[in-house]
Design a protein around this motif. Sequence first.
Motif, mmCIF file in Angstrom:
data_model
loop_
_atom_site.group_PDB
_atom_site.id
_atom_site.type_symbol
_atom_site.label_atom_id
_atom_site.label_comp_id
_atom_site.label_asym_id
_atom_site.label_seq_id
_atom_site.Cartn_x
_atom_site.Cartn_y
_atom_site.Cartn_z
ATOM 1 N N THR A 76 25.048 20.377 72.980
ATOM 2 C CA THR A 76 26.287 20.676 73.714
ATOM 3 C C THR A 76 27.477 19.947 73.088
ATOM 4 O O THR A 76 28.535 20.546 72.864
ATOM 5 N N VAL A 77 27.306 18.661 72.792
ATOM 6 C CA VAL A 77 28.428 17.905 72.207
ATOM 7 C C VAL A 77 28.764 18.479 70.825
ATOM 8 O O VAL A 77 29.932 18.657 70.479
ATOM 9 N N LYS A 78 27.739 18.793 70.042
ATOM 10 C CA LYS A 78 27.997 19.347 68.708
ATOM 11 C C LYS A 78 28.758 20.665 68.798
ATOM 12 O O LYS A 78 29.582 20.970 67.942
ATOM 13 N N ASN A 79 28.488 21.446 69.845
ATOM 14 C CA ASN A 79 29.205 22.725 70.001
ATOM 15 C C ASN A 79 30.606 22.544 70.549
ATOM 16 O O ASN A 79 31.410 23.471 70.520
ATOM 17 N N SER A 80 30.926 21.339 71.089
ATOM 18 C CA SER A 80 32.253 21.168 71.697
ATOM 19 C C SER A 80 33.244 20.454 70.788
ATOM 20 O O SER A 80 34.382 20.278 71.169
ATOM 21 N N THR A 81 32.811 20.009 69.596
ATOM 22 C CA THR A 81 33.749 19.253 68.758
ATOM 23 C C THR A 81 33.388 19.376 67.279
ATOM 24 O O THR A 81 32.221 19.591 66.942
ATOM 25 N N THR A 82 34.405 19.212 66.438
ATOM 26 C CA THR A 82 34.147 19.175 64.991
ATOM 27 C C THR A 82 34.055 17.724 64.503
ATOM 28 O O THR A 82 33.743 17.469 63.347
ATOM 29 N N VAL A 83 34.342 16.773 65.410
ATOM 30 C CA VAL A 83 34.258 15.345 65.077
ATOM 31 C C VAL A 83 32.768 14.968 64.944
ATOM 32 O O VAL A 83 31.942 15.438 65.727
ATOM 33 N N PRO A 84 32.400 14.145 63.934
ATOM 34 C CA PRO A 84 30.989 13.759 63.788
ATOM 35 C C PRO A 84 30.425 13.083 65.049
ATOM 36 O O PRO A 84 31.150 12.376 65.755
ATOM 37 N N VAL A 85 29.143 13.310 65.292
ATOM 38 C CA VAL A 85 28.496 12.773 66.492
ATOM 39 C C VAL A 85 27.289 11.917 66.082
ATOM 40 O O VAL A 85 26.437 12.349 65.301
ATOM 41 N N ILE A 86 27.273 10.694 66.627
ATOM 42 C CA ILE A 86 26.214 9.720 66.328
ATOM 43 C C ILE A 86 25.383 9.533 67.597
ATOM 44 O O ILE A 86 25.945 9.500 68.695
ATOM 45 N N ALA A 87 24.067 9.370 67.468
ATOM 46 C CA ALA A 87 23.234 9.015 68.629
ATOM 47 C C ALA A 87 22.801 7.566 68.485
ATOM 48 O O ALA A 87 22.290 7.167 67.425
ATOM 49 N N LYS A 88 23.031 6.757 69.532
ATOM 50 C CA LYS A 88 22.562 5.362 69.507
ATOM 51 C C LYS A 88 21.233 5.295 70.245
ATOM 52 O O LYS A 88 21.162 5.578 71.444
ATOM 53 N N VAL A 89 20.179 4.919 69.516
ATOM 54 C CA VAL A 89 18.836 4.919 70.092
ATOM 55 C C VAL A 89 18.360 3.490 70.334
ATOM 56 O O VAL A 89 18.891 2.537 69.756
ATOM 57 N N GLY A 90 17.352 3.364 71.199
ATOM 58 C CA GLY A 90 16.794 2.044 71.504
ATOM 59 C C GLY A 90 15.320 2.146 71.813
ATOM 60 O O GLY A 90 14.711 3.220 71.669
ATOM 61 N N LEU A 91 14.752 1.028 72.245
ATOM 62 C CA LEU A 91 13.313 0.974 72.458
ATOM 63 C C LEU A 91 12.981 1.250 73.922
ATOM 64 O O LEU A 91 13.128 0.375 74.772
ATOM 65 N N GLY A 92 12.543 2.471 74.195
ATOM 66 C CA GLY A 92 12.213 2.860 75.569
ATOM 67 C C GLY A 92 10.753 3.231 75.698
ATOM 68 O O GLY A 92 9.905 2.687 74.988
ATOM 69 N N THR A 93 10.464 4.181 76.570
ATOM 70 C CA THR A 93 9.070 4.565 76.775
ATOM 71 C C THR A 93 8.659 5.715 75.856
ATOM 72 O O THR A 93 7.486 5.854 75.517
ATOM 73 N N THR A 94 9.618 6.545 75.450
ATOM 74 C CA THR A 94 9.339 7.542 74.410
ATOM 75 C C THR A 94 9.529 6.829 73.080
ATOM 76 O O THR A 94 10.466 6.044 72.931
ATOM 77 N N HIS A 95 8.665 7.079 72.111
ATOM 78 C CA HIS A 95 8.842 6.407 70.811
ATOM 79 C C HIS A 95 10.216 6.762 70.244
ATOM 80 O O HIS A 95 10.584 7.937 70.178
ATOM 81 N N TYR A 96 10.961 5.744 69.831
ATOM 82 C CA TYR A 96 12.342 5.994 69.395
ATOM 83 C C TYR A 96 12.393 6.954 68.208
ATOM 84 O O TYR A 96 13.376 7.678 68.034
ATOM 85 N N LEU A 97 11.336 7.003 67.378
ATOM 86 C CA LEU A 97 11.354 7.935 66.247
ATOM 87 C C LEU A 97 11.331 9.388 66.729
ATOM 88 O O LEU A 97 11.877 10.273 66.072
ATOM 89 N N ASN A 98 10.703 9.624 67.891
ATOM 90 C CA ASN A 98 10.713 10.989 68.448
ATOM 91 C C ASN A 98 12.102 11.348 68.952
ATOM 92 O O ASN A 98 12.555 12.485 68.833
#
Length: 305
Positions: free
Chosen positions: A153-175
């Motif tokens: 959704t964010v990628k479809n709403s802007t031409t500005v680059p989008v970064i995801a900040k990930v962390g250590l949760g219950t789903t493996h962060y690599l997934n």
Amino acid sequence: FKVEPSLVTSIGKIQLERPVMLASGILGISLDVFNRLYRSGAGAVVTKSLSTEPWDGYPNPTIFSVNGGGWINAVGLSNPGAPNFAKMIESNTTVPIIVSLVGSIAEDFEMMVSQFKNCKVTAYELNLSCPHVAKVGLEVGDDPELVKKIVSTVKNSTTVPVIAKVGLGTTHYLNTVKTAIDSGIDAITAINTVRAMAIDVETQRPILSNKFGGLSGTPIKPIALRCVYEISSKYDIPIIGCGGISTWEDAIEFILGGASAIQLGSAIGDRWLNVFNDINDGIIRYMKRKGYSKLDEMVGLAKKS
Ligand code: ORO
């Protein structure tokens, strides 16, 4: 500002004059401070995470200095809300600002991105990793369907680059990284703070009002570095390293491990704004000594077999 060519870095489509930026959550709320940070050597500033409306955050105590190093915080994402904040930065023309956004559903993020139409925004950073606020942050990052929906959704709403900040949760962060890449993300920031707590032995109660918070600073540096190395070994995606970096040697480690840029948070609490140019100068000296003319030549070198 004199641009030092050897420090220029590209994080995919994002070009910065210097590779060291302010991490989200630290001093990230006024344009005066952003200007000061930029003049102090920061390549970009990441704002405090913004929500669709103003949030108060948790009552005090919200931050605790750990004996032996590091901090545990549970600020609770206090912020003035994206619409108010967008007005505050409309006059900015000089500082590369990365706008951090936090929300529960794709529509939250879509609404917030629309507020910044009249602002110079270098990138958006989606906070998918705050470890201690219900229904946002890690709870979102741990849900692959939600990550997919939000990123696309964010990628479809802007031409500005989008970064995801990930962390250590219950789903493996690599997934989570893989889901974000498959949904069109431009870069990854790794990692956020690590869920932690402290207890007062006299009152026999948790110290932070929220009980749990996020551990930052030097104790998490080796963990963050391991994550950057793993992501860059597995995926072809630009990475911003974050977690316990406080010296130029730390910064070089992250670059050799696969990061094209790095973020500082706790180091500012310990050493104030001098830390940016200390790290910039240390990187320049190291590159001269080792014979590199572009930062990019060093990215990921530690993976060489
Ligand atoms: N604290 C963190 O450690 N990470 C976040 O993403 C947000 C907060 C906070 O606002 O408390």
